[in-house]
Design a protein around this motif. Structure first.
Motif, short mmCIF file in Angstrom:
data_model
loop_
_atom_site.label_atom_id
_atom_site.label_comp_id
_atom_site.label_asym_id
_atom_site.label_seq_id
_atom_site.Cartn_x
_atom_site.Cartn_y
_atom_site.Cartn_z
N HIS A 7 0.56 -1.21 -0.11
CA HIS A 7 -0.14 -0.41 -0.13
C HIS A 7 0.89 0.79 -0.05
O HIS A 7 1.75 1.42 1.11
CB HIS A 7 -0.88 0.32 0.70
N LYS A 31 -1.16 -0.97 -4.58
CA LYS A 31 -2.07 -0.30 -4.45
C LYS A 31 -1.66 1.03 -4.48
O LYS A 31 -1.29 1.00 -3.29
CB LYS A 31 -3.37 -0.74 -3.72
N GLY A 33 -2.60 5.30 -3.12
CA GLY A 33 -2.98 6.36 -2.70
C GLY A 33 -2.65 7.64 -3.40
O GLY A 33 -1.54 7.62 -3.02
N GLN A 56 -6.62 4.59 -5.39
CA GLN A 56 -7.89 5.71 -4.98
C GLN A 56 -7.79 6.78 -4.70
O GLN A 56 -6.01 6.72 -4.72
CB GLN A 56 -7.86 5.09 -3.47
N PHE A 58 -6.74 10.47 -3.12
CA PHE A 58 -7.53 10.83 -1.74
C PHE A 58 -6.96 12.55 -1.67
O PHE A 58 -5.71 12.99 -1.94
CB PHE A 58 -6.17 10.46 -0.25
N LYS A 74 -7.79 8.40 6.21
CA LYS A 74 -8.02 8.28 5.38
C LYS A 74 -7.63 6.85 4.54
O LYS A 74 -8.23 6.21 4.89
CB LYS A 74 -7.98 9.37 4.24
N PHE A 75 -6.98 7.32 4.84
CA PHE A 75 -5.43 6.28 3.61
C PHE A 75 -5.38 4.90 4.66
O PHE A 75 -5.54 4.19 3.99
CB PHE A 75 -4.00 6.88 2.87
N ASN A 77 -7.13 3.70 6.47
CA ASN A 77 -9.07 3.43 7.30
C ASN A 77 -9.38 2.87 5.32
O ASN A 77 -9.81 1.55 5.97
CB ASN A 77 -9.65 4.68 7.44
N HIS A 78 -9.07 2.92 5.13
CA HIS A 78 -9.10 2.31 3.07
C HIS A 78 -8.49 1.01 2.94
O HIS A 78 -8.96 0.31 2.39
CB HIS A 78 -8.91 3.50 2.08
N TYR A 79 -7.00 0.86 3.14
CA TYR A 79 -6.40 -0.05 2.89
C TYR A 79 -6.06 -1.00 4.03
O TYR A 79 -5.68 -1.69 4.20
CB TYR A 79 -5.32 0.49 1.88
#
Length: 252
Positions: A7, A31, A33, A56, A58, A74-75, A77-79
């Motif tokens: 990530h 993946k 961000g 994704q 951001f 945010k990152f 929480n998403h990954y």
């Protein structure tokens, strides 16, 4: 280099070096961000070019004090985790001391340091806190040749990058016990979309003469150095600053 399912958060990722870095990591299975401040159209275009799935956008202004924590939160929480943080976002403001008034001078210093140093220090803080909890990670900060050779018409830019180098090496020492590796890439002038629009023919010719290769760096070449510092085999290179300037400025 294999970054399968890693990530990766990249700031300033919609164009130039950030975009090239995002594509390079995605090609190796990561993946991504993509952080951007305002250019949603460019960010969407970059997102569409990334191979693989799970990427994704951001949107976050990291120059604001709360922005760094909000972006990292945010990152994660998403990954679920942050493996690699690439601090690429930065600004460069003309403020030739012979030509600008004092208000322009002070504004240039304040805004340059706000984005080029304070935002990155905040991202390093929150990124490192997250990595401590997960057992380690990689942070790569994008500096500049200007940190070493000076920037006569943009001294705040050169100073901010010199400070970034020092901060990165201090953190490399401090965070080693947490298995967090810090690296720095210091590019020379790079052939980006912005350079194509803003450079005059005379400025371009002068830049081409700076390097014995008679060309500017390509974003993909800077991305390659970033990926090396973020790779598994580069752990003992923590604290390293890699020059990517085509021998245009050599330091001892």
């Amino acid at each position: 280099m294999n970054f399968q399912d890693k990530h990766v958060l990249i700031t300033g990722a919609s164009r130039g070096i950030g975009k090239a870095t995002a594509i390079a990591f995605a090609e190796k299975g990561a993946k991504i961000g993509l952080n951007f401040r305002s250019n949603l159209e460019a960010a969407k275009e970059t997102l569409a070019e990334l191979p693989g799935e799970g990427h994704q956008l951001f949107q976050q202004d990291i120059s604001e004090k709360e922005g760094a924590q909000e972006l990292i939160t945010k990152f994660v929480n998403h990954y679920g985790s942050l493996d690699i943080l690439v601090n690429n976002a930065g600004i460069s403001i003309f403020h030739d001391i012979e030509e600008v008034d004092f208000e322009h001078w002070t504004s240039a210093w304040e805004n340059t340091f706000k984005t080029n140093l304070f935002a990155i220090s905040n991202l390093c803080y929150w990124g490192a806190k997250t990595m401590m909890e997960s057992g380690g990670g990689k942070i790569v900060n994008v500096s500049s040749r200007g940190a070493f050779r000076g920037e006569p018409t943009k001294p705040a830019y050169g100073a901010s990058k010199a400070a970034l180098n020092s901060m990165s090496q201090s953190l490399a020492k401090k965070l080693a016990k947490h298995n967090i590796h810090i690296g720095v890439v210091a590019p020379g002038f790079t052939e980006t979309e912005m350079a194509a629009v803003t450079l005059t023919p005379v400025e371009r010719e002068n830049l081409l003469r700076e390097s014995p290769f008679q060309r500017m760096a390509q974003p993909e070449e800077v991305a390659h150095a970033i990926m090396f510092l973020a790779s598994e085999g580069a752990g003992y290179s923590s604290g390293t600053i890699i020059d990517v300037n085509g021998a245009s400025y050599l330091r001892s």
